[in-house]
Design an enzyme around this catalytic site. Structure first.
Site, short mmCIF file in Angstrom:
data_model
loop_
_atom_site.label_atom_id
_atom_site.label_comp_id
_atom_site.label_asym_id
_atom_site.label_seq_id
_atom_site.Cartn_x
_atom_site.Cartn_y
_atom_site.Cartn_z
N HIS A 19 82.17 31.92 48.51
CA HIS A 19 81.72 30.94 49.01
C HIS A 19 82.11 30.68 50.17
CE1 HIS A 19 78.20 28.03 47.57
NE2 HIS A 19 79.01 27.01 46.88
N ASN A 66 79.89 21.19 46.78
CA ASN A 66 78.52 19.91 46.41
C ASN A 66 78.79 18.21 47.19
OD1 ASN A 66 77.86 22.25 44.94
ND2 ASN A 66 78.44 20.78 42.78
N ASP A 91 78.13 29.81 53.65
CA ASP A 91 77.95 31.18 53.50
C ASP A 91 75.86 31.22 52.24
OD1 ASP A 91 78.71 29.17 51.01
OD2 ASP A 91 77.23 30.40 49.28
N ASN A 112 74.10 23.76 48.34
CA ASN A 112 74.34 22.51 48.13
C ASN A 112 75.21 21.70 48.61
OD1 ASN A 112 72.67 22.86 45.39
ND2 ASN A 112 75.08 23.29 43.80
#
Length: 188
Positions: A19, A66, A91, A112
């Site tokens: 991530h 997020n 990613d 997100n």
């Protein structure tokens, strides 16, 4: 003026995870050009580079993935950076490790961090580079997959991919033409 945004999560426990590929790309670019993050504001680490008469900003939001848009919009507003002058690196589960895809616009694709940026900017019309991390296997949940480090085999591939993304960023900076950069770096 340009703004290069690498997405990821702050903190050492996320270093090297799938991530955090956006953070890894920004770090590699800065290392290559002997730059470092110098400022913290707008809920982000950032720095600027004056190159060939243009100011280039590099940013790593520390809002956690997020809420990335909550850092991006204030920095853009403060420095007066337009939508056409940003580039987000993140990613992508739908691309296998080693693949990259450059796009000028599009949906979040379920990511997100991109959802947050699109929501805060009120637009999907901005440059992005998606870096493949592949889908989870063996019954792994998506959240566990993205927050895990790459396998040793994939790490070799990803390191070369990060170098290729850095080259794409350099091309965009030098030529100020994202379409031309896409034509070169979207090749299989």
């Amino acid at each position: 003026m340009k703004l290069i945004i690498g997405l990821g999560n702050p903190g050492s426990k996320y270093d090297g995870t799938r991530h955090n590929i956006g953070f890894d790309v920004v770090d590699r670019f800065l290392d290559k050009h002997s730059l470092s993050m110098t400022d913290q504001k707008f809920r982000a680490d950032y720095t600027s580079w004056h190159h060939n008469g243009e100011r280039i900003y590099f940013m790593k939001p520390y809002t956690y993935m997020n809420l990335s848009g909550e850092a991006v919009l204030p920095l853009m507003s403060y420095f007066g950076i337009g939508m056409e002058d940003i580039l987000v690196i993140y990613d992508d589960l739908d691309l296998e490790p080693g693949r990259i895809r450059l796009r000028r616009n599009g949906s979040s694709g379920g990511h997100n961090g991109m959802k947050s940026i699109i929501e805060m900017l009120g637009s999907q019309e901005f440059n992005r580079i998606k870096v493949g991390i592949g889908r989870p296997s063996g019954g792994w949940k998506v959240v566990d997959h993205v927050l895990a480090p790459f396998s040793p085999e994939d790490r070799v591939t990803i390191d070369a991919t990060i170098d290729r993304v850095v080259e794409a960023i350099e091309h965009w900076i030098e030529h100020d033409d994202f379409s031309a950069t896409m034509n070169i770096y979207n090749q299989k």
